[in-house]
Design an enzyme around this catalytic site. Structure first.
Site, short mmCIF file in Angstrom:
data_model
loop_
_atom_site.label_atom_id
_atom_site.label_comp_id
_atom_site.label_asym_id
_atom_site.label_seq_id
_atom_site.Cartn_x
_atom_site.Cartn_y
_atom_site.Cartn_z
N LYS A 228 0.75 12.29 0.87
CA LYS A 228 0.36 12.60 2.25
C LYS A 228 1.18 11.74 3.23
O LYS A 228 0.94 10.55 3.40
CB LYS A 228 -1.13 12.32 2.49
CG LYS A 228 -1.58 12.95 3.80
CD LYS A 228 -2.67 12.21 4.53
CE LYS A 228 -2.19 11.13 5.44
NZ LYS A 228 -1.43 11.55 6.64
N GLU B 113 -0.15 -7.57 15.85
CA GLU B 113 1.05 -6.75 15.69
C GLU B 113 1.13 -5.74 16.83
O GLU B 113 0.21 -4.93 17.02
CB GLU B 113 1.01 -6.01 14.35
CG GLU B 113 2.29 -5.25 14.09
CD GLU B 113 2.26 -4.45 12.80
OE1 GLU B 113 1.31 -3.68 12.61
OE2 GLU B 113 3.20 -4.60 12.00
#
Ligand code: NAD
Length: 478
Positions: A172, A380
């Site tokens: 996926k 991040e």
């Protein structure tokens, strides 16, 4: 919509809800329509992979070798076309897109070779008359879930070892980059994979991804993506006592010592922080600079940043492509505001740029006067934004570098063997760079990190066998 690219389940292309794939350099450019799989199709894909496993896991190494070799050859032969597709759907520059495509070909080449190097051990038993063999076997059905930022290399470095060692796969890819994933699966199936060995289910993480994660028929799960998602999927996998491997985010430090070669340091930070639009898990986002060189370094770096040309990924003059989509751009802009509100100084960049086409362009941003407890130094951002932290000396730099819950990559610019050696031994990261950018790694050696950046065995090179095989110890009374 009949011309859309379909999912690949049990050796057959299968239609699904057609979803547009949009170019981040030009939102009017629709690359194509790709089928979004539903939960039932994801279950079909798992069933197909399970049914294909017994034969594939016992297939001759030479068969697997041939398939991986042919895939490598085709990727390389089509590197310009595939690199262009990559840059068009993800937004990294054409040079970066082609470079990543070549790397994918090299990875398939490497694992083609590994099919012929499978070996075990024969060990003398501690008991007389008994023989012991230690061998590696395929794990079973591997669920492969990938992010958008390396649309061909990350799928390659998961699919190639999975197939090399005899596993079957349900793959996926990220919603934003179905094009490269589809092209790769098309190449592999034409290279001769038996039906059901590799299944592609494009679609949403919350639907398709969840079916894979929650299935008891998926024997191993390999994921690359954000830290919160990876942590959640690792927990779900643990409930099933399933082997799992998570490669997640980073807040990678790059230290510039007073004795550094200034050009090398500026080059490392420019590449490490801003190339690929800063959208790399190994991007340098904390630049830790020794006081004695701070002002000179910051002046040289900001001059370099301001000269970078930001624009359409497919324009050969472009050095920094667009941000991948509107929500990532909004997140980057939020962090620009957060940094300023926290008291950091926005030295340059951060603003949205308009270009001839409608896209997600942002000028690379550099903050100075940062402290390591600011959110822009801890979280991040995943965009072209870096934070400079001034420190007194090497010891302080190392302390700041390691003061993070991430641990993927860490770099240093220095001409001192003493500091370089000490840093290699003491940086709390899976990968350490001396006078090289934190991003940019070889394809034949282990890749991965520590702390919240990675969970489970390393990826790539011969270390990949750790995840994609399971060890068997057999005893025989001779
Ligand atoms: P993401 O976590 O949003 O998505 C990654 C993948 O997980 C996608 O395919 C997504 O559809 C799927 N997913 C999301 N939620 C899911 C769920 N609940 N169940 C199952 N699947 C689900 O990450 P992203 O935004 O695509 O990628 C960017 C992130 O990837 C950054 O944090 C970056 O640092 C990280 N990354 C890490 C590495 C590494 O090797 N350490 C490499 C590249 C990127």
């Amino acid at each position: 919509m009949s011309d859309h690219k379909q999912n690949f389940i049990g050796g057959t292309w299968v239609a699904g809800e057609a979803t547009p794939n949009i170019n981040p350099s030009n939102t009017a450019d629709i690359i194509g329509h790709y089928a979004r799989a539903d939960a039932a199709q994801a279950r079909d894909a798992i069933d197909a992979a399970k049914a294909a496993f017994p034969a594939w896991s016992r297939s001759a190494p030479l068969e697997r070798h041939g398939i991986l070799r042919r895939a490598s050859d085709e990727i390389l032969a089509r590197k310009d076309e595939l690199g262009q597709l990559l840059s068009r759907e993800e937004g990294k520059t054409l040079a970066e897109g082609i470079g990543e495509t070549v790397r994918a070909a090299q990875i398939f080449d490497f694992f083609a070779g590994e099919t012929l190097r499978l070996a075990g051990e024969t060990v003398p038993s501690v008991r007389p008359g008994v023989g012991v063999e230690v061998t590696r076997e395929a794990v079973g059905v591997v669920g492969v879930i990938t992010p958008w930022n390396f649309p061909i290399a990350i799928p390659a470095w998961k699919l190639a070892p999975a197939l090399c060692y005899g596993n079957t796969v349900v793959f996926k890819p990220a919603e934003l980059v179905p094009g490269c994933a589809w092209a790769l699966v098309d190449i592999l199936q034409r290279a001769g994979l038996p039906e059901g060995v590799l299944n592609l289910v494009m679609g949403q993480g919350s639907v398709v991804g969840q079916v894979i994660v929650q299935s008891v028929d998926v024997d191993a799960l390999t994921f690359t993506g954000s830290q919160p998602t990876g942590a959640a999927l690792a927990l779900e996998s643990a409930k099933l006592m399933r082997k799992s491997q998570m490669e997640m985010g980073g807040k990678n430090p790059f230290i510039v010592l007073a004795d550094a070669d200034l050009d090398v340091a500026v080059d490392c930070v420019t590449q490490g922080a801003y190339f690929s639009t800063g959208q790399r898990c190994t991007a340098s986002s904390r630049i830790i600079v020794e006081d004695a060189i701070h002002d000179k370094f910051v002046a040289a770096l900001s001059e370099r940043i301001n000269a970078l040309s930001v624009g359409d990924a497919l324009d050969p003059a472009t050095q920094i492509g667009p941000v991948v989509d509107a929500s990532q751009l909004a997140q980057n802009e939020d962090y620009i505001q957060i940094g300023q509100a926290e008291g950091a100084r926005l030295l340059t960049g951060g603003e949205r740029l308009s270009r001839a086409t409608e896209g997600f362009f942002q000028r690379p941003a550099l903050f100075t006067d940062c402290t390591n407890d600011m959110r822009i130094a801890r979280e991040e951002i995943f965009g072209p934004v870096a934070a400079v932290i001034r420190v007194a000396d090497y010891d302080a730099a190392l302390e700041v570098a390691n003061d993070t819950h991430f641990g993927l990559s860490a770099g240093i610019a220095t001409t001192s063997l003493k500091f370089a050696t000490h840093f290699k031994r003491n940086a709390e990261a899976g990968m350490v760079m001396v006078n090289l950018p934190t991003a940019g790694v070889d394809f034949h050696v282990p890749f991965g990190g520590r702390k919240a950046s990675s969970f489970g065995p390393r990826e790539q090179g011969r270390y990949a066998a750790e995840f994609y095989t399971t060890v068997k110890t057999a005893y025989t009374l001779a």
